[in-house]
Design an enzyme around this catalytic site. Structure first.
Site, PDB file in Angstrom:
ATOM      1  N   LYS A 256      -9.250  -0.250  -6.145  1.00 27.86           N
ATOM      2  CA  LYS A 256      -9.284   0.352  -4.817  1.00 27.86           C
ATOM      3  C   LYS A 256     -10.636   1.000  -4.572  1.00 27.86           C
ATOM      4  CE  LYS A 256      -7.747   1.853  -0.898  1.00 27.86           C
ATOM      5  NZ  LYS A 256      -6.553   2.556  -0.481  1.00 27.86           N
TER       6      LYS A 256
ATOM      7  N   HIS B  39       1.586   5.326  -1.712  1.00 26.65           N
ATOM      8  CA  HIS B  39       1.228   6.498  -2.535  1.00 26.65           C
ATOM      9  C   HIS B  39       2.513   7.093  -3.085  1.00 26.65           C
ATOM     10  CE1 HIS B  39      -2.934   6.584  -0.997  1.00 26.65           C
ATOM     11  NE2 HIS B  39      -2.377   6.125   0.114  1.00 26.65           N
TER      12      HIS B  39
ATOM     13  N   HIS C 150     -10.461   1.098   1.513  1.00 22.07           N
ATOM     14  CA  HIS C 150     -10.320   2.090   2.594  1.00 22.07           C
ATOM     15  C   HIS C 150     -11.586   1.925   3.428  1.00 22.07           C
ATOM     16  CE1 HIS C 150      -9.066   5.966   4.515  1.00 22.07           C
ATOM     17  NE2 HIS C 150     -10.328   5.857   4.899  1.00 22.07           N
TER      18      HIS C 150
ATOM     19  N   HIS D 129       0.869  -1.193   0.000  1.00 14.54           N
ATOM     20  CA  HIS D 129       0.000   0.000   0.000  1.00 14.54           C
ATOM     21  C   HIS D 129       0.900   1.235   0.000  1.00 14.54           C
ATOM     22  CE1 HIS D 129      -3.773   2.224   1.642  1.00 14.54           C
ATOM     23  NE2 HIS D 129      -2.910   3.130   1.220  1.00 14.54           N
TER      24      HIS D 129
ATOM     25  N   ASP E 285       1.306   2.591   3.574  1.00 18.42           N
ATOM     26  CA  ASP E 285       0.436   3.753   3.347  1.00 18.42           C
ATOM     27  C   ASP E 285       1.255   5.040   3.375  1.00 18.42           C
ATOM     28  OD1 ASP E 285      -1.848   5.247   2.842  1.00 18.42           O
ATOM     29  OD2 ASP E 285      -2.469   5.310   4.943  1.00 18.42           O
TER      30      ASP E 285
ATOM     31  N   HIS F  94      -4.728  -0.595   5.747  1.00 20.65           N
ATOM     32  CA  HIS F  94      -4.361   0.181   6.948  1.00 20.65           C
ATOM     33  C   HIS F  94      -5.352   0.013   8.108  1.00 20.65           C
ATOM     34  CE1 HIS F  94      -7.189   2.859   5.016  1.00 20.65           C
ATOM     35  NE2 HIS F  94      -6.330   3.554   4.320  1.00 20.65           N
TER      36      HIS F  94
HETATM   37  N1  NCD Z   1      -3.838   7.614   4.639  1.00 16.82           N
HETATM   38  C1  NCD Z   1      -3.986   8.912   4.493  1.00 16.82           C
HETATM   39  O1  NCD Z   1      -4.196   9.613   5.475  1.00 16.82           O
HETATM   40  N2  NCD Z   1      -3.907   9.511   3.286  1.00 16.82           N
HETATM   41  C2  NCD Z   1      -3.767   8.878   1.995  1.00 16.82           C
HETATM   42  C3  NCD Z   1      -5.054   8.288   1.536  1.00 16.82           C
HETATM   43  C4  NCD Z   1      -5.448   7.007   2.220  1.00 16.82           C
HETATM   44  O2  NCD Z   1      -4.722   6.020   2.174  1.00 16.82           O
HETATM   45  O3  NCD Z   1      -6.508   6.973   2.854  1.00 16.82           O
HETATM   46  C5  NCD Z   1      -3.260   9.925   1.009  1.00 16.82           C
HETATM   47  O4  NCD Z   1      -3.369   9.683  -0.201  1.00 16.82           O
HETATM   48  O5  NCD Z   1      -2.719  10.961   1.427  1.00 16.82           O
HETATM   49 ZN    ZN Z   2      -3.272   5.071   1.501  1.00 17.69          ZN
HETATM   50 ZN    ZN Z   3      -6.938   4.942   2.867  1.00 19.32          ZN
END
Ligand code: NCD
Ligand code: ZN
Ligand code: ZN
Length: 405
Positions: A154, A70, A192, A68, A304, A230
């Site tokens: 997702k 970003h 999520h 996971h 995450d 998460h």
């Molecule tokens: N986890 C977070 O607080 N933020 C994530 C999005 C997500 O995974 O929910 C993001 O893209 O910034």
């Molecule tokens: Zn995330």
């Molecule tokens: Zn998330």
């Protein structure tokens, strides 16, 4: 930014201290949480065995993957990608860009952008995902499967988190044909797991999501493979363990293993500890640590890691997301060490994820050495700075590539 609480974690006086829960060894699993009793016994005996032999100073493990992640785009992508590519073999790349990655064609373009941004010689593999919307078609699922580079869809409930405004408004009303096609194509659903109803307390949104959406979804489509992303609560642990192994699994972040909700307010508001789902009570943190260090195959590493520019975190309406890529492996090792379960670390970081996704495990190795290293205060990039989790602190368990034999 990170202040407060005394620490046994870092012996050096110049080092800033970490919030409380990080420092305490995890006690055996709380009696209020449902788990088979044999699991309690196992974790206690491992802890005792570990305390009688000298603690290891070096660990060699199969190269981990991040299930996971970003990565964003443009200059942020260029800045953060090396931190993941350095030690992780692969990562499931989240599609919540602006606009979101809703089609296979767009996922292929995004994949190329990531590959172009990789440091020379890197063998890091991005595993792409599509952002599920009310309008995703079963045809798109077939295209995604055929591409060979899209591994999951997702589900962001509309409005639940960062860049989720185009997410799903009514999963049972709008998405069932697509979910049925996903089950047929063996395309995973990543979730999520929070309801967005403003009447539901923020701290209860995961629990209510499990009751209202996830449990009925598993009942309705038992063949669909689901990853609850998460996880933050003992409710999620209990739910995952009530489901069939190999059908429902969960990713776990470093922050939800190390911090409880006090970390949001310790010594003042701490925006760099704010993510969604928000940190929960200590009892939930303990439940997640026990679950993850038990050796269950249903949990695997998903950082995450969610970079946001410092100005968007340190402002009057700061956004959710913690940048953990540079520190994640050190932190996971710390959690397993504190639980007396270092022997279970490799399965969590490197085996359970690929096994669940039906992918081969990595063949190369990395080494984690117990030597202190200081987390940079910030990482600069062309348009600003990104503040990492545990900014400025000293961590142990420094990862490095294994030298060729
Ligand atoms: N986890 C977070 O607080 N933020 C994530 C999005 C997500 O995974 O929910 C993001 O893209 O910034
Ligand atoms: Zn995330
Ligand atoms: Zn998330």
């Amino acid at each position: 930014m990170q202040t407060t609480a005394t620490s046994t974690f870092s012996a050096k006086p110049h080092v800033k201290h970490l919030p409380g829960p990080f420092l305490r060894p995890s006690p055996p699993y709380s009696a209020r949480v449902h788990l088979p009793s044999s699991r309690n016994k196992t974790s206690i005996s491992i802890a005792m065995a570990a305390s009688s032999s000298p603690p290891p100073q070096e660990l060699t493990i199969t190269r981990p993957d991040d299930w996971h992640l970003h990565l964003r785009e443009g200059d942020v992508l260029a800045a953060v990608l090396p931190h993941s590519a350095m030690h992780f073999g692969r990562a499931i790349v989240m599609p919540n860009l602006k606009p979101p990655v809703t089609t296979t064609a767009r996922a292929l373009e995004y994949r190329e952008e990531i590959l172009r941004a990789l440091p020379p010689g890197s063998s890091f593999v991005p595993l792409m995902t599509l952002y599920l919307t009310d309008n995703t078609s079963p045809e798109e699922i077939k295209l995604a499967k055929k591409s060979g580079v899209v591994f999951a869809l997702k589900l962001y409930p509309a409005g639940a988190t960062t860049n989720s405004q185009d997410g799903v408004t009514d999963i049972f009303g709008k998405c069932l044909p697509v979910l049925e096609e996903m089950a047929r194509q063996e395309m995973h659903l990543l979730v999520h797991g929070e309801v967005t109803d403003q009447h539901v307390d923020t701290f209860d949104r995961e629990k209510v999501f499990i009751e209202k959406i996830l449990a009925p979804l598993v009942q309705r489509l038992p063949q669909l493979k689901i990853v609850m992303e998460h996880i933050t609560t003992m409710d999620a642990v209990n739910f995952v363990e009530s489901c069939k192994e190999g059908h429902v699994a969960a990713t776990v972040t470093p922050q939800h293993l190390l911090l409880n909700r006090n970390a949001l307010f310790q010594g003042g508001l701490q925006p760099h500890n704010y993510c969604l789902p928000v940190l929960k009570r200590e009892i939930h943190r303990q439940a997640i640590v026990s679950a993850v260090t038990s050796g269950s195959k249903q949990y695997f590493l998903g950082t995450d890691s969610a970079p946001h520019d410092k100005r968007r975190k340190e402002c009057s309406c700061g956004c959710a997301g913690i940048y953990s890529a540079p520190v994640a492996l050190s932190l996971y090792a710390k959690v397993f060490e504190q639980a007396g379960a270092l022997d279970k670390l490799e399965a969590f970081t490197s085996f359970n994820g690929p096994d669940f996704y039906g992918l081969p495990r990595n063949t190369s190795k990395i080494v984690l050495r117990k030597s202190a290293w200081k987390v940079p205060d910030t990482y600069s990039y062309s348009s600003g700075e990104i503040v990492p989790m545990f900014t400025g602190n000293t961590l142990e368990w420094l990862p490095s590539d294994q030298l060729e034999e």
